[in-house]
Design a protein around this motif. Structure first.
Motif, PDB file in Angstrom:
ATOM      1  N   ASP A  30       0.830  -1.207   0.000  1.00 42.21           N
ATOM      2  CA  ASP A  30       0.000   0.000   0.000  1.00 42.21           C
ATOM      3  C   ASP A  30       0.862   1.254   0.000  1.00 42.21           C
ATOM      4  OD1 ASP A  30      -2.229  -1.618   0.051  1.00 42.21           O
ATOM      5  OD2 ASP A  30      -2.555  -1.416   2.217  1.00 42.21           O
ATOM      6  N   TRP A  31       1.912   1.263   0.821  1.00 39.46           N
ATOM      7  CA  TRP A  31       2.806   2.420   0.873  1.00 39.46           C
ATOM      8  C   TRP A  31       3.494   2.625  -0.476  1.00 39.46           C
ATOM      9  CZ3 TRP A  31       5.439   0.215   5.864  1.00 39.46           C
ATOM     10  CH2 TRP A  31       4.557   0.353   6.950  1.00 39.46           C
ATOM     11  N   ALA A  32       3.946   1.543  -1.078  1.00 36.77           N
ATOM     12  CA  ALA A  32       4.658   1.630  -2.354  1.00 36.77           C
ATOM     13  C   ALA A  32       3.742   2.150  -3.458  1.00 36.77           C
ATOM     14  CB  ALA A  32       5.222   0.264  -2.740  1.00 36.77           C
ATOM     15  N   GLN A  33       2.504   1.669  -3.490  1.00 40.30           N
ATOM     16  CA  GLN A  33       1.571   2.113  -4.519  1.00 40.30           C
ATOM     17  C   GLN A  33       1.145   3.559  -4.296  1.00 40.30           C
ATOM     18  OE1 GLN A  33      -1.420  -0.993  -5.871  1.00 40.30           O
ATOM     19  NE2 GLN A  33      -0.508  -2.099  -4.145  1.00 40.30           N
ATOM     20  N   ALA A  34       0.971   3.933  -3.048  1.00 41.00           N
ATOM     21  CA  ALA A  34       0.583   5.314  -2.739  1.00 41.00           C
ATOM     22  C   ALA A  34       1.682   6.295  -3.143  1.00 41.00           C
ATOM     23  CB  ALA A  34       0.283   5.453  -1.243  1.00 41.00           C
ATOM     24  N   ALA A  35       2.941   5.832  -3.082  1.00 42.33           N
ATOM     25  CA  ALA A  35       4.078   6.684  -3.464  1.00 42.33           C
ATOM     26  C   ALA A  35       4.418   6.552  -4.943  1.00 42.33           C
ATOM     27  CB  ALA A  35       5.299   6.323  -2.626  1.00 42.33           C
ATOM     28  N   ASP A  36       3.587   5.831  -5.685  1.00 41.65           N
ATOM     29  CA  ASP A  36       3.785   5.631  -7.134  1.00 41.65           C
ATOM     30  C   ASP A  36       5.052   4.858  -7.462  1.00 41.65           C
ATOM     31  OD1 ASP A  36       1.824   6.217  -8.882  1.00 41.65           O
ATOM     32  OD2 ASP A  36       2.500   8.229  -9.385  1.00 41.65           O
ATOM     33  N   LEU A  37       5.455   3.990  -6.564  1.00 46.60           N
ATOM     34  CA  LEU A  37       6.631   3.167  -6.822  1.00 46.60           C
ATOM     35  C   LEU A  37       6.257   1.876  -7.547  1.00 46.60           C
ATOM     36  CD1 LEU A  37       8.458   3.496  -3.358  1.00 46.60           C
ATOM     37  CD2 LEU A  37       8.726   4.905  -5.418  1.00 46.60           C
ATOM     38  N   LEU A  38       5.008   1.466  -7.392  1.00 49.58           N
ATOM     39  CA  LEU A  38       4.509   0.240  -8.006  1.00 49.58           C
ATOM     40  C   LEU A  38       3.087   0.435  -8.499  1.00 49.58           C
ATOM     41  CD1 LEU A  38       5.643  -2.536  -5.460  1.00 49.58           C
ATOM     42  CD2 LEU A  38       6.519  -2.228  -7.769  1.00 49.58           C
ATOM     43  N   GLN A  39       2.692  -0.399  -9.443  1.00 50.63           N
ATOM     44  CA  GLN A  39       1.318  -0.377  -9.939  1.00 50.63           C
ATOM     45  C   GLN A  39       0.512  -1.564  -9.413  1.00 50.63           C
ATOM     46  OE1 GLN A  39       0.189   2.276 -11.778  1.00 50.63           O
ATOM     47  NE2 GLN A  39       2.240   3.042 -11.271  1.00 50.63           N
ATOM     48  N   GLY A  40       1.148  -2.382  -8.599  1.00 51.47           N
ATOM     49  CA  GLY A  40       0.487  -3.553  -8.036  1.00 51.47           C
ATOM     50  C   GLY A  40       1.186  -3.959  -6.753  1.00 51.47           C
ATOM     51  N   SER A  55      12.689  -1.756  -3.226  1.00 55.26           N
ATOM     52  CA  SER A  55      12.895  -1.885  -1.782  1.00 55.26           C
ATOM     53  C   SER A  55      13.696  -0.700  -1.232  1.00 55.26           C
ATOM     54  CB  SER A  55      13.628  -3.195  -1.477  1.00 55.26           C
ATOM     55  OG  SER A  55      13.896  -3.321  -0.101  1.00 55.26           O
ATOM     56  N   LYS A  56      14.711  -0.287  -1.984  1.00 51.79           N
ATOM     57  CA  LYS A  56      15.523   0.855  -1.557  1.00 51.79           C
ATOM     58  C   LYS A  56      14.663   2.114  -1.460  1.00 51.79           C
ATOM     59  CE  LYS A  56      19.628   3.534  -2.797  1.00 51.79           C
ATOM     60  NZ  LYS A  56      20.742   3.704  -3.782  1.00 51.79           N
ATOM     61  N   GLN A  57      13.775   2.298  -2.427  1.00 51.61           N
ATOM     62  CA  GLN A  57      12.900   3.481  -2.416  1.00 51.61           C
ATOM     63  C   GLN A  57      11.878   3.414  -1.281  1.00 51.61           C
ATOM     64  OE1 GLN A  57      11.716   2.829  -6.563  1.00 51.61           O
ATOM     65  NE2 GLN A  57      12.554   4.840  -7.081  1.00 51.61           N
ATOM     66  N   ILE A  58      11.373   2.228  -1.027  1.00 50.66           N
ATOM     67  CA  ILE A  58      10.401   2.052   0.059  1.00 50.66           C
ATOM     68  C   ILE A  58      11.022   2.407   1.391  1.00 50.66           C
ATOM     69  CG2 ILE A  58       9.103   0.322   1.375  1.00 50.66           C
ATOM     70  CD1 ILE A  58       8.559  -1.104  -1.287  1.00 50.66           C
ATOM     71  N   ARG A  59      12.258   1.984   1.585  1.00 50.35           N
ATOM     72  CA  ARG A  59      12.942   2.240   2.861  1.00 50.35           C
ATOM     73  C   ARG A  59      13.167   3.724   3.119  1.00 50.35           C
ATOM     74  NH1 ARG A  59      15.579  -2.671   4.733  1.00 50.35           N
ATOM     75  NH2 ARG A  59      15.308  -4.328   3.188  1.00 50.35           N
ATOM     76  N   GLU A  60      13.108   4.524   2.048  1.00 49.75           N
ATOM     77  CA  GLU A  60      13.300   5.968   2.192  1.00 49.75           C
ATOM     78  C   GLU A  60      12.004   6.714   2.483  1.00 49.75           C
ATOM     79  OE1 GLU A  60      15.141   6.985  -1.476  1.00 49.75           O
ATOM     80  OE2 GLU A  60      17.103   6.134  -0.937  1.00 49.75           O
ATOM     81  N   LEU A  61      10.863   6.007   2.394  1.00 46.11           N
ATOM     82  CA  LEU A  61       9.583   6.649   2.670  1.00 46.11           C
ATOM     83  C   LEU A  61       9.457   6.963   4.155  1.00 46.11           C
ATOM     84  CD1 LEU A  61       7.207   4.391   0.523  1.00 46.11           C
ATOM     85  CD2 LEU A  61       8.074   6.671  -0.067  1.00 46.11           C
ATOM     86  N   GLU A  62       8.899   8.134   4.469  1.00 48.30           N
ATOM     87  CA  GLU A  62       8.754   8.542   5.862  1.00 48.30           C
ATOM     88  C   GLU A  62       7.844   7.586   6.626  1.00 48.30           C
ATOM     89  OE1 GLU A  62       9.519  10.507   9.273  1.00 48.30           O
ATOM     90  OE2 GLU A  62      10.501  10.781   7.324  1.00 48.30           O
ATOM     91  N   VAL A  63       6.756   7.147   5.994  1.00 47.38           N
ATOM     92  CA  VAL A  63       5.831   6.246   6.668  1.00 47.38           C
ATOM     93  C   VAL A  63       6.509   4.923   6.999  1.00 47.38           C
ATOM     94  CG1 VAL A  63       4.897   5.323   4.486  1.00 47.38           C
ATOM     95  CG2 VAL A  63       3.535   5.194   6.582  1.00 47.38           C
ATOM     96  N   PHE A  64       7.374   4.477   6.102  1.00 46.54           N
ATOM     97  CA  PHE A  64       8.096   3.224   6.365  1.00 46.54           C
ATOM     98  C   PHE A  64       9.043   3.399   7.548  1.00 46.54           C
ATOM     99  CE2 PHE A  64      11.776   0.471   5.989  1.00 46.54           C
ATOM    100  CZ  PHE A  64      11.194  -0.778   5.804  1.00 46.54           C
TER     101      PHE A  64
END
Length: 236
Positions: A30-40, A55-64
Motif C-alpha cells: 500500500d505504501w509503495a503504490q501510494a508513493a507511485d513506486l509500483l502499480q500492483g 525496496s531501496k525506495q520504500i525504505r526511504e519513505l517517511e511512513v516506512f
C-alpha cells in the motif's frame, strides 16, 4: 513456491511467517503504490533486481521509517526475507541478464541482438531446438508456436558456445518450461522426470511422475549441472 511456503521451509515461526507475508502483501504494498513506486502489490514482483530497486525506495519513505521504528524493524525484516525468497527462486532472472547484455561496452549492436534473442529462447537457438525436437521434448506436443526454448544449463552460467548448443536446450510446454527454469523439475540420466518436493500440486501443472525425455549423451553434462545447481532439493 509461494513466499509463505518458502518461509515455512526455512523454519520460521508461524508468527513470523504470518507477519512478513501480511506486511509484503498488505501495508508495504500500500505504501509503495501510494508513493507511485509500483502499480500492483509487492508479491507480484518477480525480478530480484527490480525488487532491490523498489525496496531501496520504500525504505526511504517517511511512513516506512516511522512504522518500522515503532515495529522494532519488522517491516525491514519482511523486505529482507522477500529479497532472499526472490534470490533463491529466480535462478534465471531475465531482467538482470538483459540489462547485463545491453550494458556491454565491447559488444556490437548485432551481437547484443543475437544475445538477447538467445536469452529469450528465440533466434538461432530456438530454430535449432525446433529442428532437433520437432515438438515438446517431454509430451511431444507438435505445435511449436506454443512451445518455449529452454536452456538446460542456465544462460547466465553458460559460455557463448553453450548458449547456442542444441544439446543445452529443451523445447517445452510453457508450464514445463517454467517448472524446469525454476528448478522444480529436472531429469535423471535415464530421462525420467524428477519432481521437487517444493512443487505444490504438480498435477495441476500437468506434471506426472511417469514423464520422461529422450536424451543423447551430449545432454548429460548439461543435465548434471541442472540437477546439482538448479534443481530444488528437499530442505533438511
Amino acid at each position: 513456491m509461494t513466499f509463505r511456503k518458502w518461509m515455512e521451509y526455512q523454519g520460521l515461526s508461524a508468527a513470523s511467517v504470518n507477519n512478513y507475508d501480511t506486511a509484503i502483501k498488505g501495508v508495504i504494498s500500500d505504501w509503495a503504490q501510494a508513493a507511485d513506486l509500483l502499480q500492483g502489490p509487492l508479491n507480484a514482483v518477480e525480478s530480484h533486481q527490480r525488487f532491490a530497486e523498489v525496496s531501496k525506495q520504500i525504505r526511504e519513505l517517511e511512513v516506512f521509517r516511522q512504522r518500522n521504528s515503532t515495529g522494532n524493524g519488522m517491516y525491514a525484516a519482511a523486505l529482507n526475507k522477500f529479497a532472499a525468497y526472490l534470490k533463491s527462486s529466480c535462478k534465471e532472472d531475465v531482467e538482470d541478464d538483459l540489462s547485463e547484455i545491453l550494458s556491454e561496452k565491447d559488444c556490437t549492436e548485432t551481437d547484443k541482438i543475437t544475445s538477447v534473442k538467445t536469452r529469450l529462447g528465440q533466434g538461432i537457438f530456438r530454430q535449432r531446438l525446433i529442428g532437433y525436437w520437432q515438438g515438446c521434448a517431454v509430451t511431444q506436443y507438435p505445435d511449436t508456436t506454443l512451445l518455449v526454448a529452454s536452456h538446460i544449463k542456465p544462460w547466465r552460467e553458460s559460455s557463448n558456445e553453450e548458449r547456442l548448443n542444441v544439446y543445452n536446450g529443451f523445447l517445452l510446454l510453457p508450464t514445463l518450461d517454467k517448472a524446469f527454469d525454476k528448478g522444480l523439475i529436472t531429469f535423471e540420466e535415464s530421462g525420467k522426470i524428477k519432481v521437487s518436493e517444493q512443487l505444490e500440486m504438480p498435477e495441476l501443472f500437468g506434471i506426472s511422475s511417469n514423464m520422461k525425455v529422450r536424451l543423447d549423451k551430449q545432454h548429460q553434462d548439461y543435465l548434471a549441472f541442472h540437477r546439482d545447481c538448479v534443481f530444488r532439493k528437499a530442505p533438511y
